[in-house]
Design a protein around this motif. Structure first.
Motif, short mmCIF file in Angstrom:
data_model
loop_
_atom_site.label_atom_id
_atom_site.label_comp_id
_atom_site.label_asym_id
_atom_site.label_seq_id
_atom_site.Cartn_x
_atom_site.Cartn_y
_atom_site.Cartn_z
N GLU A 204 0.83 -1.21 0.00
CA GLU A 204 0.00 0.00 0.00
C GLU A 204 0.86 1.26 0.00
OE1 GLU A 204 -4.05 -0.81 2.42
OE2 GLU A 204 -2.20 -1.43 3.42
N ASN A 205 1.97 1.21 0.74
CA ASN A 205 2.86 2.36 0.76
C ASN A 205 3.49 2.62 -0.61
OD1 ASN A 205 3.60 3.92 3.35
ND2 ASN A 205 3.20 1.85 4.09
N VAL A 206 3.85 1.55 -1.30
CA VAL A 206 4.50 1.73 -2.60
C VAL A 206 3.53 2.35 -3.61
CG1 VAL A 206 5.52 0.53 -4.57
CG2 VAL A 206 6.23 -0.08 -2.24
N TRP A 207 2.28 1.93 -3.56
CA TRP A 207 1.33 2.38 -4.59
C TRP A 207 0.41 3.49 -4.10
CZ3 TRP A 207 3.08 0.84 -8.98
CH2 TRP A 207 3.79 -0.36 -9.04
N LEU A 208 0.71 4.02 -2.93
CA LEU A 208 -0.11 5.07 -2.33
C LEU A 208 -0.44 6.18 -3.33
CD1 LEU A 208 -1.06 5.53 0.68
CD2 LEU A 208 0.77 7.22 0.82
N GLY A 209 -1.72 6.46 -3.46
CA GLY A 209 -2.14 7.56 -4.34
C GLY A 209 -2.25 7.20 -5.80
N ARG A 210 -1.88 5.99 -6.19
CA ARG A 210 -2.02 5.57 -7.59
C ARG A 210 -2.29 4.06 -7.62
NH1 ARG A 210 4.14 4.30 -9.17
NH2 ARG A 210 4.74 3.96 -7.03
N ARG B 207 -4.62 -7.88 -5.71
CA ARG B 207 -3.75 -8.90 -6.23
C ARG B 207 -2.64 -8.30 -7.10
NH1 ARG B 207 -6.06 -14.00 -8.52
NH2 ARG B 207 -5.35 -13.43 -10.59
N LYS B 208 -3.05 -7.39 -7.96
CA LYS B 208 -2.07 -6.76 -8.84
C LYS B 208 -1.04 -5.97 -8.01
CE LYS B 208 -1.66 -3.63 -12.82
NZ LYS B 208 -0.29 -4.06 -13.06
N MET B 209 -1.57 -5.29 -6.99
CA MET B 209 -0.70 -4.50 -6.13
C MET B 209 0.36 -5.40 -5.49
SD MET B 209 -2.60 -1.57 -4.02
CE MET B 209 -2.39 -1.86 -2.31
N HIS B 210 -0.12 -6.56 -5.03
CA HIS B 210 0.78 -7.49 -4.37
C HIS B 210 1.82 -8.03 -5.36
CE1 HIS B 210 1.79 -10.18 -1.01
NE2 HIS B 210 2.20 -10.99 -1.98
N GLU B 211 1.33 -8.46 -6.51
CA GLU B 211 2.24 -9.07 -7.48
C GLU B 211 3.26 -8.06 -8.02
OE1 GLU B 211 -0.47 -10.80 -10.24
OE2 GLU B 211 -0.81 -12.56 -8.94
N ASP B 212 2.78 -6.86 -8.31
CA ASP B 212 3.70 -5.84 -8.81
C ASP B 212 4.77 -5.51 -7.78
OD1 ASP B 212 2.22 -5.82 -11.07
OD2 ASP B 212 1.39 -3.81 -10.85
#
Ligand SMILES: Nc1ncnc2c1ncn2[C@@H]1O[C@H](COP(=O)(O)OP(=O)(O)OP(=O)(O)O)[C@@H](O)[C@H]1O
Ligand SMILES: [Mg+2]
Length: 507
Positions: A104-110, A125-130
């Motif tokens: 969540e921190n890595v993709w925060l705001g996008r 899932r995508k967030m996790h895999e990426d």
């Protein structure tokens, strides 16, 4: 992959000037950074390094000058704005959301979204895999599901770097990134930095640790008093040459002579054991009049915990503390101060600084009791002149003694803390990493004051992670490892190898 531009530079800061009331922090500074290089930015405390970077990120607005990124003029309005353009900053005070997961921190705001009919959902899932793929590509062993706040500082820092990479960073700025890392963690950081470099990223690296610069930097830019002295290939510089450029004069010795011969025992510690079972255990030592006792060890050796316990900041389960032969109870800093102890903490941001108050107040706050005059009114004049004298001795760089301490550079804030404890006139001064974040020139001032205090019969305990400092300044060096006292070295025995051997005894 960042573009190489016609100029050969990925980032150009051209003729940047910035003043604050009473100081010209930057005076026509030009910095040009090539892609795929590590560019060290060096200079004494208050030289303007952090201010220059804050102008880059739009945290400060420069008075004049241009910023050119990949050949195009840019003006960022915030760090977020810069990040989107591929310019990121790894802050020393980490700015993540501790209660959220790494992904969540890595993709925060996008955050990636997925649609289900008219509805949109977070695509976990995508967030996790990426994130997992990102970590893997950087050779970082971090689980995307882990809670950010539960990770070590070094892993949190690694996450910030991963985030920068995910934004396709072309410039990554690191302001004193290694100051709270262990040696192994610093090595890991260097591996990541080299990896970034091989991807074509430019890394701007700010540090006061000379040895690091020669390990990691390709180019070195040196600032002095708000001006750019010049940019050099790291290979054409050596340590002495670099110091000369930074301070603008020849420096002779790195350490003043510590001449005094220690006298009788002032402080005796017997079998001190922390209440926390994971902290230090059964530590005994003594400290003599006029002695500088170094405490060495790796990060995690519990050195800070030990000295904090001596100062009444940590609970002790058993053991005795004697001052001048008498048993004392130290349950609070107030007790400690009344027995003549003073502590300069390692963490200048977390403890000790009153950001909105003046340099004078920050210097004198621990010794006001001595300046009560008639009718119990404070003798402001005397306080001011005493505080000014101490800061002069340490060469604290400040527009005036009335300036809010938050407006001083990091290293100069540290100097004010040192002067605060000198002002209390302690008999036993404990210094935890006294020169962390302090430039080479000012280090010497602090060492000189230490040597002088010792000569005048004061006793000093100095916790330090810097070998040269331990070896150059201590009469004896006591080494801790995993909360145990593994040995004390003196004279010919005090060598880097012996310290390391004792520091890693149980590792
Ligand atoms: N917000 C501010 N208000 C007033 N003066 C400031 C402010 N920010 C920085 N300065 C001044 O600008 C000068 C440069 O400070 P800067 O923080 O850039 O130094 P630095 O090179 O990063 O030093 P350090 O190594 O100690 O971190 C200092 O004299 C500082 O007091
Ligand atoms: Mg700084």
């Amino acid at each position: 992959m960042p573009n190489d531009t016609a100029s050969g530079y990925v980032l150009e800061m051209l003729g940047i000037s910035k003043s604050f009331p009473g100081v010209q922090a930057l005076n026509d500074v030009t910095l040009k950074v090539r892609p795929g290089t590590v560019h060290a930015l060096m200079g004494e405390n208050g030289a303007g390094k952090s201010t220059l970077m804050k102008c880059l990120f739009g945290i400060y607005r420069e008075d004049s000058g241009d910023i050119v990124l990949k050949g195009a003029k840019v003006k960022f309005h915030s760090a977020k704005d810069a990040l989107v353009s591929g310019v990121s900053m790894i802050h020393q005070e980490l700015l993540n959301v501790p209660d959220r997961s790494v992904r969540e921190n890595v993709w925060l705001g996008r955050e990636p979204m997925r649609s289900f009919g008219p509805l949109r959902f977070l695509d976990h899932r995508k967030m996790h895999e990426d994130t997992a793929a990102l970590m893997k590509s950087l050779d970082m062993e971090i689980d995307p599901a882990d809670r950010m706040g539960g990770l070590s500082i070094s892993k949190q820092q690694a996450c910030e770097i991963a985030k920068a990479v995910s934004y396709d960073a072309s410039v990554v700025v690191m302001d004193e990134p290694s100051s709270s890392l262990t040696e192994t963690e610093t090595e890991h950081l260097f591996r990541i930095i080299r990896d970034l470099r091989s991807r074509g990223v430019a890394v701007i690296y700010i540090s006061h640790k000379m040895s690091e610069i020669f390990q990691i930097a390709d180019e070195v830019s040196v600032m002095r008093d708000g001006r750019m002295v010049g940019t050099y290939a790291a290979s054409e510089l050596d340590e002495d040459g670099l110091i000369r450029l930074m301070v603008g004069r020849d420096t002779t010795d790195r350490f003043p002579p510590v001449a005094s011969v220690p006298g009788e025992v002032r402080l005796e510690v017997r079998g001190l054991t922390a209440a926390n079972p994971r902290s230090f255990r059964d530590v005994s030592f003594d400290l003599r009049r006029g002695e500088i006792l170094g405490i060495g060890g790796l990060v995690g050796a519990q050195r800070t915990e030990l000295v904090e316990a001596l100062f009444g900041l940590r609970e002790v389960a058993s053991g005795e503390i004697l001052v001048d032969g008498g048993l004392v109870r130290v349950r609070s800093p107030r007790d400690a101060i009344s027995h003549g102890l003073g502590l300069i903490t390692e963490d200048r941001r977390g403890s000790g600084i009153f950001p909105l108050l003046s340099v004078t107040v920050n210097t004198s706050v621990a010794s006001l009791g001595r300046y009560l005059g008639k009718a119990r009114l404070l003798e402001h004049r005397r306080i001011e002149s005493e505080a000014a004298k101490l800061n002069e001795a340490l060469r604290t760089k400040t527009p005036s003694m009335g300036t809010q301490i938050q407006n001083l550079s990091g290293g100069n804030q540290q100097k004010v803390l040192v002067s605060r404890w000198l002002m209390t006139l302690p008999d036993i001064l404990i210094m935890d990493e006294p020169t962390r974040g302090i430039d080479v020139g000012a280090k010497y001032e602090i060492y000189t004051i230490m040597a002088e205090l010792a000569r005048n019969g004061k006793s000093i305990i100095m916790v330090s992670s810097e070998m040269p400092e331990l070896l150059g300044m201590s009469h004896r060096i006591m080494v801790l490892c995993a909360g145990r006292h593994t040995g004390t070295l003196e004279g010919k025995q005090a060598t880097q190898e012996n310290i390391m051997r004792l520091a890693t005894q149980f590792v």
